[in-house]
Design an enzyme around this catalytic site. Structure first.
Site, mmCIF file in Angstrom:
data_model
loop_
_atom_site.group_PDB
_atom_site.id
_atom_site.type_symbol
_atom_site.label_atom_id
_atom_site.label_comp_id
_atom_site.label_asym_id
_atom_site.label_seq_id
_atom_site.Cartn_x
_atom_site.Cartn_y
_atom_site.Cartn_z
ATOM 1 N N ASP A 247 119.903 -53.253 22.606
ATOM 2 C CA ASP A 247 119.892 -53.587 24.033
ATOM 3 C C ASP A 247 121.076 -52.880 24.682
ATOM 4 O OD1 ASP A 247 119.668 -54.689 26.531
ATOM 5 O OD2 ASP A 247 120.039 -56.764 25.918
ATOM 6 N N GLY A 334 124.248 -62.806 35.003
ATOM 7 C CA GLY A 334 125.132 -61.864 35.668
ATOM 8 C C GLY A 334 126.162 -61.271 34.738
#
Length: 462
Positions: A247, A334
């Site tokens: 990722d 976030g």
């Protein structure tokens, strides 16, 4: 973000700007303890976690199939190495001579990896994760709050089929999700609205251009990224991997003259200089910096983790990511892409996702930086400037405003490119609180109000 872009000139770093971590009232143990050379060959040596990681890699090669994993005991500052019980006492002697503490166990690494493959084949269920835990010599399987009914039965029956002593299962009160945010905030416009992530580490791409690393699910979500919510794009995604074997994204600055320092901005005018990339070691203390929740610390709890995120594009799909680092460091929406690092300045990971929040805790998973660098061909830092330029005296032509909070370094510089110790908290950390998780409106279940969204699912961190 706390960093402004200064093209066509090097960002000057004020003398003494790279300071020890002081945020979040964290008191660190002596991270530079030297090895005890006075001990006998058979006595475990004390060492730093990074040295323990290096020794573990050497012993894995030396011991071969007898090596069954290792972890760092932070209390004793010793490397504990698992070996398979057997007639070859020389294996134990070799490990002890190398300075490790040796523990005989029943499960080999090959058996644990085979168990993980069985879980992958039979229990790839959204909201599940598993990793090898060398402390228990078992697979640590986690299911979030969405895994119920038939899916829970399927998971537990698969674990049972592995045999006694092979795996443990625990329930997480939250939900696994990706957490888009990190060291300094970066923003992009996507179909669903504004996406917010965090910059991981400034790097130099293989072609010599300035760039930064962030989460792959951030790079898949949008191509162009800005250092402010309403600002013009300053960087473009060059490579992105998600889901699958990692990722991570490599994002290149649009201005080739961008100077982005190799630091992590920890807020309140403080920064930690990043000097190298390092493999994670189970048991070592690590720090995470994210644009939503700031600086937090914790411990590495597992390696080579597999996480099955609920797909954000297919209600019935699964986004499986492998090869991650598992920790007990908290994170929220976030924080995706943000920096995981050690107190001595080693880059360790990029925030991927997890469950829980920074009020109740939870599990968080990270992309290993070493793997991302190898896959993208990038190197840490700005390449051309080098450590010498970064540690030089402040540029007398640069205003205090330019130097504050890593000021001049863009993007990857988001991480505190030139942290001037005189910079105010608002210069440094203020931008990181930003618009919070609300900025992530386009990221599906990550929209909404900050901690609330981050608390109940294993999701990607964007």
């Amino acid at each position: 973000m706390s960093h402004k872009r200064i093209p066509k000139r090097k960002a000057a770093i004020a003398a003494g700007s790279v300071v020890a971590l002081g945020a979040a009232a964290i008191l660190l143990p002596n991270a530079n303890a030297s090895q005890d050379g006075s001990s006998t060959d058979a006595a475990p040596r004390t060492m730093k976690a990074t040295d323990a990681s290096d020794l573990a890699a050497q012993l894995q090669d030396m011991l071969g199939q007898a090596f069954a994993g290792s972890y760092y005991d932070s209390d004793s500052r010793q490397l504990v190495v698992n070996v398979i019980s057997g007639d070859d006492n020389n294996v134990v002697v070799q490990a002890k001579k190398a300075g490790a503490k040796v523990r005989e166990v029943g499960n080999s690494l090959a058996a644990l990896k085979a168990g993980a493959q069985t879980l992958k084949a039979k229990a790839t269920i959204p909201g599940t994760a598993w990793a090898i835990d060398p402390k228990t010599n078992k697979l640590a399987v986690t299911a979030d709050s969405t895994v119920t009914g038939a899916n829970w039965d399927r998971l537990t029956s698969t674990v049972k089929s592995l045999g006694d002593g092979m795996a443990t299962v625990k329930k997480s009160s939250g939900t696994f999700k990706t957490l888009v945010s990190g060291g300094d905030a970066i923003f992009a416009q996507a179909e669903g609205g504004t996406v917010r992530c965090s910059l991981g580490f400034n790097v130099t791409a293989s072609d010599g251009s300035p760039a930064f690393l962030t989460a792959g699910h951030c790079g898949v979500a949008a191509q162009q990224w800005s250092d402010s919510e309403t600002g013009q794009p300053i960087a473009t995604v060059d490579q992105a991997t998600f889901p699958g074997e990692g990722d991570f994204s490599l994002v290149k600055y649009d201005d080739p003259a961008t100077q982005a320092a190799s630091e992590v901005n920890t807020g309140e005018g403080q920064a930690v200089q990043i000097t190298q990339a390092a493999e994670a070691t189970v048991g070592e203390q690590v720090f995470r910096m994210g644009s939503t929740t700031g600086l937090h610390d914790g411990t590495v709890t597992g390696l080579d983790a597999t996480v099955n995120f609920q797909s954000e594009t297919d209600p019935n799909g699964v986004d499986t990511v492998t090869g991650l680092i598992q920790t007990d460091v908290c994170a929220e929406a976030g924080d995706s892409g943000g920096s995981l690092f050690t107190q001595d300045g080693s880059a360790v990971g990029l925030t991927s996702g997890g469950s829980g929040d920074c009020t109740n805790g939870g599990e968080t998973f990270f992309q290993p930086v070493t793997t991302a660098l190898q896959a993208t061909g990038a190197t840490l830092g700005d390449g051309g400037a080098g450590a010498g330029d970064q540690g030089g005296a402040a540029d007398p032509s640069a205003s205090a405003g330019d130097q504050a909070g890593g000021g001049d370094a863009v993007g990857g510089g988001d991480q505190g490119a030139t942290a001037d110790p005189s910079a105010t908290a608002s210069d440094g950390a203020g931008d990181q609180s930003g618009a919070g998780a609300g900025d992530e409106a386009g990221a599906g279940d990550q929209s909404g109000a900050g901690a609330g969204d981050g608390s109940s699912s294993l999701t990607e961190t964007h």
